[in-house]
Design an enzyme around this catalytic site. Structure first.
Site, mmCIF file in Angstrom:
data_model
loop_
_atom_site.group_PDB
_atom_site.id
_atom_site.type_symbol
_atom_site.label_atom_id
_atom_site.label_comp_id
_atom_site.label_asym_id
_atom_site.label_seq_id
_atom_site.Cartn_x
_atom_site.Cartn_y
_atom_site.Cartn_z
ATOM 1 N N VAL A 72 22.737 30.293 -18.604
ATOM 2 C CA VAL A 72 23.138 29.684 -17.374
ATOM 3 C C VAL A 72 22.186 28.933 -16.714
ATOM 4 O O VAL A 72 21.180 29.334 -16.359
ATOM 5 C CB VAL A 72 23.274 31.108 -16.338
ATOM 6 C CG1 VAL A 72 23.991 30.457 -14.990
ATOM 7 C CG2 VAL A 72 24.274 32.105 -16.777
ATOM 8 N N SER A 125 19.493 30.403 -8.288
ATOM 9 C CA SER A 125 19.783 30.516 -6.838
ATOM 10 C C SER A 125 21.425 30.379 -7.065
ATOM 11 O O SER A 125 21.946 29.950 -8.042
ATOM 12 C CB SER A 125 19.074 29.655 -6.142
ATOM 13 O OG SER A 125 19.434 28.268 -6.326
ATOM 14 N N ASP A 137 16.277 27.360 -15.078
ATOM 15 C CA ASP A 137 16.180 26.555 -13.951
ATOM 16 C C ASP A 137 15.182 25.767 -13.817
ATOM 17 O O ASP A 137 13.976 26.058 -14.369
ATOM 18 C CB ASP A 137 16.361 27.666 -12.576
ATOM 19 C CG ASP A 137 16.677 27.017 -11.243
ATOM 20 O OD1 ASP A 137 17.838 27.394 -10.769
ATOM 21 O OD2 ASP A 137 16.029 26.202 -10.528
ATOM 22 N N TYR A 148 27.573 12.685 -4.732
ATOM 23 C CA TYR A 148 27.820 14.037 -5.409
ATOM 24 C C TYR A 148 29.294 14.013 -5.781
ATOM 25 O O TYR A 148 29.528 14.509 -6.750
ATOM 26 C CB TYR A 148 27.447 14.735 -4.053
ATOM 27 C CG TYR A 148 27.799 16.383 -4.508
ATOM 28 C CD1 TYR A 148 26.815 17.041 -5.102
ATOM 29 C CD2 TYR A 148 28.907 17.049 -4.052
ATOM 30 C CE1 TYR A 148 27.028 18.400 -5.390
ATOM 31 C CE2 TYR A 148 29.209 18.459 -4.346
ATOM 32 C CZ TYR A 148 28.083 19.080 -5.032
ATOM 33 O OH TYR A 148 28.497 20.387 -5.103
#
Length: 248
Positions: free
Chosen positions: A10, A15, A36, A158
């Site tokens: 993942v 978070s 992360d 984005y």
């Protein structure tokens, strides 16, 4: 559903939606690799997920926009588990919001690099390893966004990146399907994550007025859809885009 014996990777696992996905997949028995770029958050997620004698979790410092970093992440996993993951969840994402006429080239490129290029690099690197290891049942879940369909003021970078993720996913599903790799996108709406918390209050209120369920979603609610797409319950679903928006 049970993921006992499955290995999950993942990104953005420190978070928000990524952390919730790690927690749920681990709860259902998977060994989870939490990746992360914020090491502190990686450790917090690792400490928050359940484990058992059949599970081995791992934390990795990952910058998805850098091919060397993605390659090193795969090597670390192969050294520890001797196999690539069969569940891959691309949650890593950033925002650098501004109006088009004020948006810097640097901020545009950074968002495209992390959100779109990062998803591409992870899919390519780990997909190749899955094929090379002769694995014929794997699931890749990419996190897009509902604003990638409709646009959103102040987020040209984005929205473009997330629109790209959706079409990248659809094309990859056509190429990888014959190899037993399913690829799907989840398009969340307003979910209570650190990214959404940076949105101005007036903008949040505007979105709230457009949501029939009259609340923002929870990361855990997106994680449930991730788990479904990772499981054999979705064995005939690939190339799909599933909205999780409260009806927005």
């Amino acid at each position: 559903m049970s993921f006992v014996g499955r290995l999950a990777f993942v990104t953005g696992g420190g978070s928000g939606i990524g952390k919730a996905a790690c927690q749920l997949l681990a709860k259902e028995g998977a060994s989870v690799v939490v990746a992360d770029k914020v090491v502190k958050n990686v450790n917090e997620t690792i400490n928050s997920i359940p484990s058992s004698p059949t599970q081995m979790h791992l934390g990795i410092d990952l910058h998805v926009e850098k091919s060397e970093s993605v390659g090193n992440a795969l090597l670390q996993m192969l050294e520890k588990y001797s196999k690539p993951p069969t569940i891959i969840v691309n949650c890593a994402g950033i925002t650098r919001d501004n109006f088009l006429l004020k948006l810097s080239e640097e901020d545009f490129e950074e968002v495209i690099d992390v959100n779109l290029k990062g998803t591409f690099l992870v899919m390519k690197t780990f997909g190749k390893s899955i094929v090379d290891h002769g694995i014929t049942n794997a699931s890749i879940i990419n996190i897009g966004s509902i604003v990638g369909k409709y646009g959103n003021i102040g987020q040209t970078n984005y929205t473009a990146s997330k629109a790209g993720v959706e079409l990248l996913t659809r094309t990859a599903s056509q190429e990888l399907g014959k190899m037993g790799i399913r690829v799907n996108t989840i398009l969340p709406g307003m979910i209570s994550t650190p990214i959404v918390e940076t949105v101005p209050e007036k903008v949040q209120e505007k979105f709230m007025s457009m949501i029939p369920l009259k609340r923002f979603g929870r990361p855990e609610e997106v994680a449930e859809v991730i788990a479904f797409l990772a499981s054999d319950k979705s064995s005939y679903i690939t190339g799909a885009s599933i909205t999780v928006t409260g009806g927005f």
